[in-house]
Every structure is written in structure tokens, then in C-alpha cells.
Scaffold this active site. Structure first.
Site, PDB file in Angstrom:
ATOM      1  CB  THR A   1      33.115  48.555  60.041  1.00  0.00           C
ATOM      2  OG1 THR A   1      33.906  48.783  61.193  1.00  0.00           O
ATOM      3  CG2 THR A   1      33.745  47.458  59.195  1.00  0.00           C
TER       4      THR A   1
ATOM      5  CE  LYS B   1      36.632  46.834  61.998  1.00  0.00           C
ATOM      6  NZ  LYS B   1      36.735  46.958  63.424  1.00  0.00           N
TER       7      LYS B   1
END
Ligand code: NAD
Length: 290
Positions: free
Chosen positions: A87, A162
Site C-alpha cells: 500500500t 485501496k
């Protein structure tokens, strides 16, 4: 497939282990974490990439990703695919994809949700940004590591999905926790609030599937003394990424901004580090309207 796997920590380790278990030849590199059984040790990130059809990275942040990509991309063979599952900020994802494409490689940003348990069980969800052909080529690997993969668009779209998803999650968790704390002060039983709201318009994943009140709803980290689960500092990381992206794109996200501020306070000043992100409930229940 011959796979280079860089970053074998809490997530990368079990993801790599599943690929080895499915019979892939995996060359792993991590300066600190142990190598999964059956994987082969590479002496550097570049060495892990030599001759690989796919290089997967699972690293802490965008700065480390960019440094690793600088080393790995020149070592990769033409036509191979660079797939980052960390991420990171959208900007880093796009920079790395552009560098890979310029070097004649395929590129995907494919961050995951599902946490450490999902990585071990092979039930992650992959949200990917990149070309359709590269996404299709990695389907067999996503199927080993996860239960679902969605191509969200071109480079950076996986990271965008995300952080948007986790911004919703952070905001709804805070709203759910403050509602339970208000219910306490109004003398409303938590189980009754759950019965009503979980089947009404107040329902959400935070309430229905991950209820922050111990003993109420399905089993969740609240029933395990708020041991994570999904740690508050990881939620803070994702909320800060959402606000960085919002600032760069001139998007008005007041709730996301407030959620980032509350998680920062919780993690940095209120011993929230290492606790599940749903431990916002005991935080609110102790507070008055200051
Ligand atoms: P982690 O800290 O356990 O693992 C990261 C690994 O990267 C470490 O083992 C570290 O030694 C290694 N590393 C650092 N620099 C490196 C380098 N230059 N070369 C090779 N390896 C290097 O973190 P994690 O929990 O595995 O998370 C990895 C990524 O996945 C993060 O971006 C995180 O935000 C994301 N993520 C984590 C979770 C979770 O629940 N833990 C869930 C979804 C997404």
C-alpha cells in the site's frame, strides 16, 4: 512461473509461501524477515529479479518501493511484469509503473485487503491498476494468494481504490464507535442497538461484520481485547495516504481528514499503537463532550 519476491514481512512472507506451495520457483529477498520454506534466497533485490517472469514487491512505503524499483527494473528481463502489492501513495505507484513501462516491462499496482490472516489463508482481495494483458497474465498468481481480484483501471487505480475503500472504513468505524458510546450514555443496551442498526440504514461492514462492541454481533477483535486484526497504525497510514492523494487532486474530504486526525491522536498520544482500529470504542466511552 519463476518469481522474484521482495519484502517477506507479515504479509509478503505468507503470500510467498502460498506461491511456493503452488509449485512456483520463487526467489525471495528481504534484509530482515525469514525466507518461507521452499523459497530460494537471493542476495539482493536485483538478484531476485534476474530471469524472473514476474517480480512481486510487498514493502512498507512508497519511498522504499521507489528505491527497490530503481534496483530491480534494470535487472528484469524484457516482457516480465513488475507487480507491487504494497500500500503506497498513488504518485509512487504511477512513477514506478512509468519506469517499468519505459524499460519494456509490464507493470501493475495491486494492493490487497484481507490482512495477515487473509495472506496466510489465500483469501486476499487484489485491486489492480495497469494494462488488461498484465492483469490477465497474473490471474493464476492472484488466484493462489487471494479469492478475488479486480482491475480498477490504469496505473495507480489499484492504490486509488485501496485508499478510497479504507477512507470509508475509517470513517464508518469511528461513526459506529461513537454511536455505541452515545448509546451507553443514553442507557440504550448495545445489543439492542446492534439488532436495530445492523438491519437498518445505519448498517455497514464496520458494524455488521466487525462490530467494535465486545460480546455483540459476530466475533471480532473486540472479543479478543482489541488485539489486531487491523492495527490502528495501519489504518492511520491508509488515511494519511488518502489525505495526501486528496490534497494532490484538490478533493474535499472533510470526514477523511477528521478520521485521519483522530487515528493520529489515538496512535501517537493515546497508546493506540498495536491495538485494533476498532479500539476507538473504549476510547470514546471514556470521554465526555470536551
Ligand atoms: P512488514 O513491515 O511486516 O513487512 C515489510 C517487509 O519489507 C519487512 O520484512 C522489511 O524487512 C522488508 N523491507 C524493507 N525494506 C526492504 C528492502 N529495501 N528490500 C527488501 N525488503 C525490504 O509489513 P506488512 O504488514 O507485511 O505490510 C507490507 C505492505 O502491505 C505495507 O505496504 C502495508 O501497508 C500493506 N498491507 C498490510 C496489511 C496488514 O494487515 N499487515 C494489510 C493490507 C496491506
Amino acid at each position: 512461473m519463476k518469481i522474484g519476491f521482495i519484502g517477506l514481512g507479515n504479509m509478503g512472507g505468507p503470500m510467498a509461501a502460498r506461491l511456493v506451495g503452488a509449485g512456483h520457483e520463487l526467489w525471495g529477498f528481504d534484509p530482515a524477515a525469514p525466507l518461507p520454506e521452499g523459497a530460494r534466497r537471493a542476495e539482493s533485490a536485483g538478484a531476485a529479479a534476474v530471469g524472473a517472469e514476474v517480480v512481486i514487491t510487498m514493502l512498507p512505503n512508497g519511498a522504499i518501493l521507489r528505491a527497490v524499483a530503481d534496483e530491480v527494473i534494470p535487472a528484469m528481463r524484457p516482457g516480465a511484469i513488475f507487480c507491487d502489492c504494497s500500500t503506497v501513495d498513488v504518485e509512487s505507484a504511477r512513477m514506478v509503473a512509468a519506469a517499468a513501462t519505459a524499460a519494456g516491462l509490464g507493470a501493475l499496482d495491486a494492493p490487497v485487503s484481507g490482512g495477515i490472516a487473509g495472506a496466510a489463508a489465500g483469501t486476499l482481495t487484489f485491486m489492480a491498476g495497469g494494462e488488461t494483458a498484465d492483469f490477465a497474465a497474473l490471474q493464476p498468481l492472484f488466484a493462489v494468494m487471494g479469492q478475488k481480484s479486480v482491475r480498477c483501471g490504469t496505473a495507480g487505480a489499484g492504490q486509488a481504490a485501496k485508499i478510497c475503500n479504507n477512507m470509508i472504513l475509517g470513517v464508518t468505524m469511528i461513526a459506529t464507535c461513537e454511536a455505541f458510546a452515545l448509546a451507553d450514555k443514553l442507557g440504550l443496551d448495545r445489543a439492542r442497538l446492534f439488532d436495530v442498526a445492523s438491519t437498518s440504514s445505519g448498517s455497514s461492514w464496520s458494524l455488521n461484520a466487525y462490530c467494535p462492541a465486545p460480546g455483540v454481533g459476530p466475533r471480532s477483535p473486540a472479543d479478543n481485547n482489541y488485539s489486531p486484526g487491523f492495527a490502528a497504525e495501519l489504518m492511520l497510514k491508509d488515511l494519511l495516504l488518502s489525505q495526501e492523494a486528496a490534497a494532490a487532486a484538490d478533493a474535499d474530504t472533510p470526514m477523511g481528514q477528521l478520521a485521519a486526525g483522530l487515528y493520529r491522536q489515538f496512535v501517537e498520544e493515546e497508546n493506540g499503537r498495536g491495538r485494533d482500529f476498532s479500539a476507538m470504542l473504549p476510547r470514546f466511552e471514556k470521554r465526555g463532550r470536551a
